[in-house]
Write a protein that holds these residues in place. Structure first.
Motif, PDB file in Angstrom:
ATOM      1  N   GLY A 178       0.810  -1.214   0.000  1.00  0.00           N
ATOM      2  CA  GLY A 178       0.000   0.000   0.000  1.00  0.00           C
ATOM      3  C   GLY A 178       0.837   1.254   0.000  1.00  0.00           C
ATOM      4  O   GLY A 178       0.556   2.200  -0.751  1.00  0.00           O
ATOM      5  N   ILE A 230      -5.852  -0.119  -7.352  1.00  0.00           N
ATOM      6  CA  ILE A 230      -5.805   0.211  -5.924  1.00  0.00           C
ATOM      7  C   ILE A 230      -6.074   1.690  -5.688  1.00  0.00           C
ATOM      8  O   ILE A 230      -6.782   2.074  -4.755  1.00  0.00           O
ATOM      9  CB  ILE A 230      -4.445  -0.191  -5.319  1.00  0.00           C
ATOM     10  N   GLY A 242      -9.554   1.251  -2.478  1.00  0.00           N
ATOM     11  CA  GLY A 242      -8.648   0.569  -1.560  1.00  0.00           C
ATOM     12  C   GLY A 242      -8.960  -0.901  -1.354  1.00  0.00           C
ATOM     13  O   GLY A 242      -8.107  -1.661  -0.887  1.00  0.00           O
ATOM     14  N   LEU A 286      -6.647  -3.511  -2.732  1.00  0.00           N
ATOM     15  CA  LEU A 286      -5.423  -3.867  -2.029  1.00  0.00           C
ATOM     16  C   LEU A 286      -5.552  -5.247  -1.380  1.00  0.00           C
ATOM     17  O   LEU A 286      -4.554  -5.961  -1.242  1.00  0.00           O
ATOM     18  CB  LEU A 286      -5.094  -2.816  -0.966  1.00  0.00           C
ATOM     19  N   THR A 313      -4.824  -7.644  -4.192  1.00  0.00           N
ATOM     20  CA  THR A 313      -3.412  -7.553  -4.554  1.00  0.00           C
ATOM     21  C   THR A 313      -2.522  -8.207  -3.499  1.00  0.00           C
ATOM     22  O   THR A 313      -1.564  -8.921  -3.827  1.00  0.00           O
ATOM     23  CB  THR A 313      -3.010  -6.078  -4.739  1.00  0.00           C
ATOM     24  N   GLY A 361      -5.828  -0.197   2.999  1.00  0.00           N
ATOM     25  CA  GLY A 361      -6.520   0.341   1.828  1.00  0.00           C
ATOM     26  C   GLY A 361      -7.506   1.426   2.188  1.00  0.00           C
ATOM     27  O   GLY A 361      -7.644   2.427   1.469  1.00  0.00           O
TER      28      GLY A 361
END
Length: 308
Positions: A65, A93, A97, A100, A103, A174
Motif C-alpha cells: 500500500g 488500488i 482501496g 489492495l 493484490t 486500503g
C-alpha cells in the motif's frame, strides 16, 4: 477330578470373574477431544515463531500500500495488469482501496502464505518428537489417528487465520490510504462496496483452501523425521521446487497436477459472471493432495516407533 484339574478350573473361573468386573477400556470423550484441539491451537498461536510469521504476513499489505501510494503520489498510475509489473489488481488500488486486499493475497500466495503454512505443518509432529513430548501426548487416550487429525486441523486453522490476517491488514491499509466505494470487476461491470466485501471474504476462503495441499504435504514430511527444523526446511524446499517446475514450459503436461498451478484462479471470483472452471480444478487438486499425503501421513504415523 485331580488336583491339577481343580487348580486349572479355579484359575479359569478367577480369570472369568476378573474379566467380568474389569472396567471397559476408556474411550476419549468428545469434549476431551475438543479440549485437546483447543490446547493445540493455543500452544501453536502462543509460539514466537507463529507470531513472527503472522507479523510478516500482516506487514506485506502495508508495504504494498505504501509503495503504491508513493508511486501514484504525482498522479501516475500504478503498474500491473497487461504489460505491467505487478498483480492484475494493483492498477485499481488507487481507485478503490478494496483492491489492495486482492493484490495482497495475490502477492503473498505464491510464497509467503505457503511458506508460513509449511513451517507450521512441518513442525507439527517432528517438533513434538524433537522436544520429547510426543510420547507423552500418546499416553493420553487420544490415539495416534486422533492426534494426527488434531494436528492437521490446527494447521488448517492457521491457514485460515494467516489468510484473514493478510486480508484484514490490506483492508485497513486500503481504507486509510485510498478511497473506498463501488468497484469495477475484471469484466468491466460495477458492483456495490458491500458485494465487493463479500467477494473479498470469499476470495480469502478460497486462498485458505488453496493451502490444503501444502498442509498435508508438510504434515507427511513431519512424520518422517524427529527433527522439526529438518521437516520445516524440507517442506519449504519442496514448495520452492514445485513453484520452479510450474514455470518450465516443457512440463506443461504435468503442471495441472502441481498443487500451486491453479492458486491464482481466485481472481476469477472478480469476474461477472464468475468463472468456476479453474476454481473447481484448484479445489479438486487440493483435495487430491490432502487425500494422498494425509493417508501417507496416517500410515507412517500409526506404524512409527516413538521411543522419545
Amino acid at each position: 477330578m485331580s488336583r491339577a484339574d481343580t487348580s486349572a478350573a479355579d484359575a479359569a473361573d478367577a480369570a472369568d470373574n476378573a474379566a467380568a468386573v474389569a472396567p471397559p477400556a476408556r474411550r476419549p470423550h468428545p469434549l476431551w477431544t475438543l479440549g485437546l484441539l483447543r490446547s493445540e491451537l493455543l500452544t501453536t498461536l502462543r509460539r514466537w515463531r507463529t507470531l513472527a510469521l503472522l507479523g510478516v504476513l500482516a506487514a506485506v499489505p502495508v508495504l504494498v500500500g505504501i509503495a503504491v501510494r508513493i508511486e501514484t503520489g504525482d498522479g501516475a498510475s500504478a503498474g500491473g495488469g497487461p504489460g505491467g509489473g505487478g498483480p492484475a489488481f494493483i492498477a485499481q488500488i488507487t481507485n478503490n482501496g478494496l483492491f489492495l486486499v486482492f493484490t495482497a493475497l495475490a502477492a503473498t500466495l505464491p510464497f509467503f502464505l505457503p511458506m508460513a503454512v509449511g513451517v507450521i505443518a512441518g513442525d507439527a509432529v517432528a517438533g513434538e518428537a524433537s522436544a520429547g513430548t510426543l510420547r507423552y501426548l500418546l499416553v493420553a487416550p487420544a490415539g495416534r489417528t486422533r492426534l494426527l487429525l488434531i494436528k492437521y486441523a490446527t494447521t488448517m486453522a492457521f491457514c485460515l487465520l494467516a489468510t484473514l490476517v493478510v486480508a484484514l491488514s490490506a483492508l485497513i491499509v486500503g481504507a486509510i490510504l485510498f478511497p473506498l466505494g463501488d468497484l469495477t470487476t475484471i469484466s468491466g461491470t460495477r458492483i456495490t462496496f458491500g458485494e465487493g466485501l463479500l467477494r473479498a471474504l470469499l476470495i480469502a476462503l478460497v486462498v485458505a483452501a488453496s493451502l490444503i495441499g501444502v498442509a498435508a504435504l508438510g504434515l507427511f514430511v513431519s512424520t518422517l523425521t524427529h527433527s522439526g527444523i529438518a521437516a520445516m526446511a524440507t517442506t519449504v524446499g519442496l514448495l520452492i521446487t514445485v513453484q520452479i517446475l510450474d514455470q518450465i514450459p516443457q512440463l506443461h503436461a504435468i503442471q495441472p497436477y502441481f498443487f500451486s498451478h491453479y492458486w491464482l484462479s481466485f481472481a476469477d471470483l472478480m469476474r461477472e459472471p464468475v468463472y468456476w472452471d479453474d476454481l473447481l480444478r484448484n479445489l479438486g487438486v487440493q483435495a487430491l493432495y490432502a487425500a494422498v499425503f494425509g493417508t501417507a501421513a496416517w500410515a507412517r504415523f500409526t506404524t512409527k516407533d516413538i521411543s522419545t
